[in-house]
Design a protein around this motif. Structure first.
Motif, PDB file in Angstrom:
ATOM      1  N   TYR A 169       1.126   8.392   0.298  1.00  0.00           N
ATOM      2  CA  TYR A 169      -0.004   7.869  -0.474  1.00  0.00           C
ATOM      3  C   TYR A 169       0.181   8.137  -1.961  1.00  0.00           C
ATOM      4  CZ  TYR A 169      -1.920   7.785   4.207  1.00  0.00           C
ATOM      5  OH  TYR A 169      -2.099   7.541   5.549  1.00  0.00           O
ATOM      6  N   SER A 176      -1.774  14.754  -0.445  1.00  0.00           N
ATOM      7  CA  SER A 176      -1.713  14.077  -1.748  1.00  0.00           C
ATOM      8  C   SER A 176      -0.744  14.748  -2.712  1.00  0.00           C
ATOM      9  CB  SER A 176      -3.106  14.028  -2.385  1.00  0.00           C
ATOM     10  OG  SER A 176      -3.639  15.326  -2.537  1.00  0.00           O
ATOM     11  N   THR A 191      -7.125   9.460  -1.466  1.00  0.00           N
ATOM     12  CA  THR A 191      -7.297  10.283  -0.264  1.00  0.00           C
ATOM     13  C   THR A 191      -8.550  11.157  -0.326  1.00  0.00           C
ATOM     14  OG1 THR A 191      -5.957  12.080  -1.199  1.00  0.00           O
ATOM     15  CG2 THR A 191      -4.794  10.362   0.042  1.00  0.00           C
ATOM     16  N   VAL A 234      -8.685   7.224   4.036  1.00  0.00           N
ATOM     17  CA  VAL A 234      -7.960   6.755   2.864  1.00  0.00           C
ATOM     18  C   VAL A 234      -8.464   5.370   2.472  1.00  0.00           C
ATOM     19  CG1 VAL A 234      -5.704   6.127   1.931  1.00  0.00           C
ATOM     20  CG2 VAL A 234      -5.916   8.090   3.465  1.00  0.00           C
ATOM     21  N   HIS A 239      -7.697   2.182  -0.283  1.00  0.00           N
ATOM     22  CA  HIS A 239      -6.708   1.591  -1.177  1.00  0.00           C
ATOM     23  C   HIS A 239      -7.418   0.642  -2.132  1.00  0.00           C
ATOM     24  CE1 HIS A 239      -3.286   2.896   1.379  1.00  0.00           C
ATOM     25  NE2 HIS A 239      -4.149   2.716   2.361  1.00  0.00           N
ATOM     26  N   ALA A 263      -3.615   4.499  -3.537  1.00  0.00           N
ATOM     27  CA  ALA A 263      -4.360   5.113  -2.434  1.00  0.00           C
ATOM     28  C   ALA A 263      -5.201   6.264  -2.956  1.00  0.00           C
ATOM     29  CB  ALA A 263      -3.397   5.611  -1.366  1.00  0.00           C
ATOM     30  N   GLU A 322       0.792  -1.230   0.000  1.00  0.00           N
ATOM     31  CA  GLU A 322       0.000   0.000   0.000  1.00  0.00           C
ATOM     32  C   GLU A 322       0.826   1.284   0.000  1.00  0.00           C
ATOM     33  OE1 GLU A 322      -3.494  -2.070   2.745  1.00  0.00           O
ATOM     34  OE2 GLU A 322      -2.094  -0.627   3.611  1.00  0.00           O
ATOM     35  N   THR A 323       2.122   1.180   0.255  1.00  0.00           N
ATOM     36  CA  THR A 323       2.929   2.375   0.491  1.00  0.00           C
ATOM     37  C   THR A 323       3.986   2.543  -0.595  1.00  0.00           C
ATOM     38  OG1 THR A 323       2.656   1.993   2.862  1.00  0.00           O
ATOM     39  CG2 THR A 323       4.306   3.624   2.185  1.00  0.00           C
TER      40      THR A 323
END
Length: 457
Positions: free
Chosen positions: A278, A419, A288, A293, A295, A286, A264-265
């Motif tokens: 994100y 973001s 935002t 948040v 995913h 992701a 996810e990162t």
């Protein structure tokens, strides 16, 4: 919508107004499926309804599965995200002027930071269920890094195709066999298929496009790791349930919570190194734009559109699949998201002071650095400008107000997390998101371009 019946009615109306023939929706709360609904028909010619066993095409959601497949090999110590692609697939040629110091690595393929062009029109015409991936990777070339790998993000369907080939090389299995054995079969996704085999043909929905709802032709693409997955909505829901369980589902562990976090990162671009958590990570992006948040990933192919998304914070998720590629399908998905966020407090961004010298340096005209294909770069460079200005510690950019929350990170009003990041590089100042980058155009260059356009007019 304030209740599941209200949500059902709202989604049904959006789909009906958009003339989407058929769709399937799964809603998950507290880690459990709380709502499942099929809408309309899977075949306009016969009137066959969408049922639980109806298969849709998941399109680019396939990339989420490919990335998980890679990470299972990483967890076993058989593969590294930092491995050079040239050593993993030595027969594959990638032109990269920066290779000596910055080679294309496996992580760059999955996070779209290798600088590769997206596939072109001729690639979309490729089909062949029986073409092995070892041949398909050559068909989707040629490959060239347009910028230093690991600096900017630009979505490319080519990268995951190569990553799928890496899975084959390391595992010694066909991509689809590996994915079935290690993931989809174990997850109980009995409908999952990477090609249209005879046993799924009768269950596969037809798909449609245009105002006249013309039936689309099914194309068995050879780039399976990027977009060929066929699956029911109920089976696809096993994916967000797995991610909500941080790699464990129904008592079976498929990967560790640390791997879930890494999926996810993002880590492979300048924005991530500047602190932006994100964006586009490993086959997982992701979003935002809400109270929390989410995913997940969207997908579109041959008239089908699909989306899945989940929020670990609130233990909620959804899957929506439809047989007409329409923006309204994704609008219906946003209704589901807003329903799931109904009890989450609106986010509040805490403003941090921007030094005056930074405010002056950051303001100006910006142009995108990351068109999906190089052919667009010249046109974009002359025509697409975005002004960035400041009101105290608020950035005005692309029609949105964004609060500075510290260290050059900006959070839009009403969004759950930062973001955008403003970063300084050897090539100048950039505004970078998790999915793209804009460069600040020097004043002299801007004057020359404006003069050139005025002269042309």
């Amino acid at each position: 919508p304030a209740s599941l019946p209200a949500l059902d009615a709202a989604v049904a109306k959006v789909l009906a107004d958009a003339r989407v023939p058929g769709a399937a929706l799964i809603v998950i709360e507290d880690g459990q499926v709380v709502f499942s609904r099929n809408y309309g028909v899977s075949d306009l010619s016969t009137g066959a309804p969408v049922v639980d066993d109806t298969l849709f095409r998941a399109g680019s959601i396939s990339k989420s599965f490919t990335s998980i497949g890679v990470m299972t090999l990483v967890e076993e110590g058989r593969l590294s995200l930092d491995a050079e692609v040239a050593t993993l697939v030595p027969d594959l040629a990638i032109r990269n002027p920066w290779r000596e110091r910055d080679p294309v690595r496996l992580v760059h393929l999955l996070e779209h930071t290798a600088g590769l062009d997206d596939i072109g029109f001729r690639h979309y015409l490729l089909e062949g269920r029986d073409i092995p991936l070892s041949e398909a990777v050559d068909l989707y070339g040629p490959y060239r890094s347009r910028w230093r790998p690991g600096t900017r993000t630009s979505y490319s369907n080519a990268g995951p195709v190569i990553a799928g080939r890496v899975i084959e090389v390391i595992s010694g299995e066909r991509f689809q066999d590996f994915m079935a054995r290690r993931l989809t079969d174990r997850l109980g996704m009995t409908s999952a298929s990477w090609t249209r085999t005879p046993d799924i043909t009768d269950r596969l929905s037809r798909s449609y496009s245009g105002d006249d709802l013309i039936e689309e032709r099914f194309m068995d693409i050879p780039g399976r790791p990027s977009g060929s997955l066929n699956v029911t909505a109920r089976d696809l829901a096993r994916l967000p349930l797995l991610m909500l369980g941080r790699g464990t589902l129904d008592g079976v562990t498929y990967f560790t919570p640390a791997t879930a976090d890494r999926l996810e990162t993002p880590a492979g671009n300048d924005a991530a190194r500047a602190g932006l958590r994100y964006g586009y990570a490993l086959g997982n992006v992701a979003d935002t734009r809400g109270r929390t948040v989410f995913h997940g990933h969207d997908g579109s192919i041959d008239g089908f559109v699909a989306t899945y998304a989940y929020s670990p914070r609130i233990g909620a998720a959804y899957v929506l699949m439809a047989n007409r590629a329409s923006d309204e399908v994704l609008e219906a998905a946003q209704l589901v998201r807003r329903y799931l966020e109904r009890d989450v407090a609106a986010p509040v961004a805490v403003s941090q002071v921007i030094p005056e010298r930074d405010r002056r340096a950051w303001a100006g005209q910006y142009q995108t650095l990351t068109p999906r294909r190089h052919l667009l770069a010249a046109v974009v460079g002359l025509t697409q400008w975005e002004g960035a200005s400041f009101e105290d510690d608020t950035l005005l950019f692309k029609g949105q107000r964004r609060t500075h929350v510290g260290d050059g990170l900006f959070q839009a009003e009403g969004e759950a997390a930062p973001s955008l990041a403003i970063v300084r590089t050897d090539e100048g100042i950039r505004i970078q998101s998790g999915i793209g980058a804009h460069r600040r155009v020097p004043d002299l260059e801007m004057s020359v371009k404006l003069s050139a356009l005025a002269l042309f007019v």
